[in-house]
Motif scaffolding. Structure first.
Motif, PDB file in Angstrom:
ATOM      1  N   LEU A  68     -24.887  -5.844 -58.130  1.00 10.70           N
ATOM      2  CA  LEU A  68     -26.168  -6.021 -58.817  1.00 10.70           C
ATOM      3  C   LEU A  68     -26.190  -7.328 -59.600  1.00 10.70           C
ATOM      4  N   GLU A  75     -26.450 -10.220 -57.148  1.00  7.41           N
ATOM      5  CA  GLU A  75     -27.798 -10.356 -56.580  1.00  7.41           C
ATOM      6  C   GLU A  75     -28.761 -10.971 -57.587  1.00  7.41           C
ATOM      7  N   CYS A  76     -28.624 -10.580 -58.855  1.00 11.96           N
ATOM      8  CA  CYS A  76     -29.445 -11.187 -59.909  1.00 11.96           C
ATOM      9  C   CYS A  76     -29.191 -12.682 -59.990  1.00 11.96           C
ATOM     10  N   GLY A 116     -36.819  -6.831 -58.622  1.00 13.03           N
ATOM     11  CA  GLY A 116     -36.715  -5.377 -58.511  1.00 13.03           C
ATOM     12  C   GLY A 116     -36.579  -4.923 -57.070  1.00 13.03           C
ATOM     13  N   ALA A 117     -37.362  -5.542 -56.190  1.00 10.94           N
ATOM     14  CA  ALA A 117     -37.276  -5.195 -54.764  1.00 10.94           C
ATOM     15  C   ALA A 117     -35.915  -5.564 -54.196  1.00 10.94           C
ATOM     16  N   ARG A 118     -35.399  -6.724 -54.601  1.00 13.93           N
ATOM     17  CA  ARG A 118     -34.087  -7.156 -54.108  1.00 13.93           C
ATOM     18  C   ARG A 118     -32.993  -6.198 -54.568  1.00 13.93           C
ATOM     19  N   LEU A 119     -33.031  -5.835 -55.838  1.00 16.97           N
ATOM     20  CA  LEU A 119     -31.983  -4.960 -56.367  1.00 16.97           C
ATOM     21  C   LEU A 119     -32.057  -3.566 -55.750  1.00 16.97           C
ATOM     22  N   GLY A 120     -33.288  -3.134 -55.455  1.00 16.83           N
ATOM     23  CA  GLY A 120     -33.437  -1.810 -54.837  1.00 16.83           C
ATOM     24  C   GLY A 120     -32.809  -1.719 -53.466  1.00 16.83           C
ATOM     25  N   ALA A 121     -32.655  -2.861 -52.803  1.00 13.05           N
ATOM     26  CA  ALA A 121     -32.086  -2.873 -51.448  1.00 13.05           C
ATOM     27  C   ALA A 121     -30.583  -3.113 -51.439  1.00 13.05           C
ATOM     28  N   GLN A 138     -40.179 -10.711 -61.672  1.00 13.28           N
ATOM     29  CA  GLN A 138     -39.649  -9.391 -62.016  1.00 13.28           C
ATOM     30  C   GLN A 138     -39.809  -8.429 -60.842  1.00 13.28           C
TER      31      GLN A 138
END
Length: 362
Positions: A257, A260-261, A48-53, A44
């Motif tokens: 998004l 990326e998920c 979260g870090a990936r989606l934030g970028a 998780q």
């Protein structure tokens, strides 16, 4: 007298019922064939870090192509096949109806089956031909062949396994239906939404017999993989066929998004494979327990759901809901489903709660 804007909306649309989604607030949610296991906390945080970028100020671009290539590697795409993405399988089903909308065209599928096959035909103005299954939910080969010869459908859907009956149909029968469709140029779409829980995939058939499956498109979704909220579907088939359907796809149908998920999940496919193995194990235990409940008949399952026949479906559904357990009452979807409920396979704790509540309901 002034005209109403409602006059601009098709009458058949106004007569339709919207796809119903049950309110699951505060409930043990076993109604929608979702993976019951969330991402582990470490993943998780990583997601979260990936989606934030992610560059959400840009339209989707090359990252979508990277997702396609990741799926190509994940499924070990057969030679000569192409792959396209959809916003869930639902969009792919709609695009197929749009692409095959020739004068007099029809879409055929066994019933009971996934409601979107018929709905996509109706919304596109195509005739839908439903062919009832046998009493034990097998394909009625004679009836299917007769309907195919009469209507020559542009698309024949074969859900493998089927929803809501959860069973795999006989492979020899499917092969003969494909031969029939090939004779008049019809497409056969094998819908493998529940592939992570099944012992067989038609992709093996495509790989072994590409010529025999030259009219076959295979459709999957990452929803049952464990990403129901992400809305990623994909379709595999001969490059020329996939290329034509892909022309109908909106240019940005998959968000950055969501992509990326999906990429993140495929990088951790072993985690989701372990979850699928747990679900298959729980399915076996659940069916065995259901078999011993008086008046309950569970049907064989190759999916993450179990179809059961109970003495009174509505009464059992209401009693389960009163105890905080939400399942799907499919008893009025088709005469073959009389007194049937569809139960999603949950976690061990959820399944235990389901059994206790069902015992009380009965």
């Amino acid at each position: 007298m002034s005209a109403s804007p409602m006059d601009m909306i098709r009458q058949d649309v106004q007569s339709m019922h919207a796809y119903a989604i049950q309110d699951s607030t505060g409930m043990v949610k076993l109604d929608a064939m979702e993976n019951p296991y969330p991402l582990p906390p470490a993943l998780q945080a990583g997601l979260g870090a990936r989606l934030g970028a992610v560059a959400i100020h840009r339209y989707p671009g090359a990252r979508i192509d990277e997702l396609k290539q990741a799926l190509v590697r994940y499924v070990d795409l057969p030679s000569g096949c192409g792959l396209m993405l959809g916003n869930g399988s639902d969009e792919l089903i709609s695009l197929l109806a749009m692409g095959c909308d020739l004068p007099g065209a029809s879409i055929l599928a066994p019933l009971p089956g996934f409601v979107m096959y018929a709905m996509s035909a109706q919304l596109q103005g195509l005739k839908f031909v439903g062919v009832p299954l046998t009493a034990d939910f097998e394909l009625d080969e004679a009836a299917m062949l007769a309907a195919m010869r009469e209507h020559r459908p542009a698309v024949t859907y074969i859900a493998y396994p089927n929803n809501p009956t959860a069973n795999l149909w006989n492979a020899e029968t499917i092969r003969r239906l494909i031969v029939e469709a090939t004779g008049f140029g019809g497409l056969v779409v094998i819908d493998e939404a529940y592939q992570p829980f099944s012992r067989h995939s038609w992709l093996d058939e495509i790989r072994a017999q590409p010529t025999a499956n030259a009219n076959v498109l295979l459709m999957r979704t990452l929803s049952k993989f464990g990403l129901a909220g992400v809305r990623i579907g994909y379709m595999i088939g001969p490059q020329a066929l996939v290329h034509e359907i892909d022309k109908l796809r909106p240019p940005y149908n998959v968000s950055v998004l969501n992509a990326e998920c999906a990429l993140f999940a495929l990088e951790h496919a072993n985690v989701f494979a372990e979850q699928a193995a747990q679900i298959r194990e729980q399915r076996t235990l659940l069916v065995e327990t259901l078999t011993h409940l008086p008046g309950v008949k569970p049907f064989p399952s190759e999916a993450n759901m179990v179809l059961v026949r109970v003495p009174d479906a509505q009464r059992s559904f209401d009693a389960l809901k009163a105890q905080g357990i939400l399942v799907k009452n499919v008893s009025k979807m088709h005469p073959l489903l009389t007194h049937c409920l569809r139960l999603t396979v949950g976690t061990p704790s959820e399944n235990a709660q389901l059994i206790r509540a069902l015992q009380t309901a009965l």
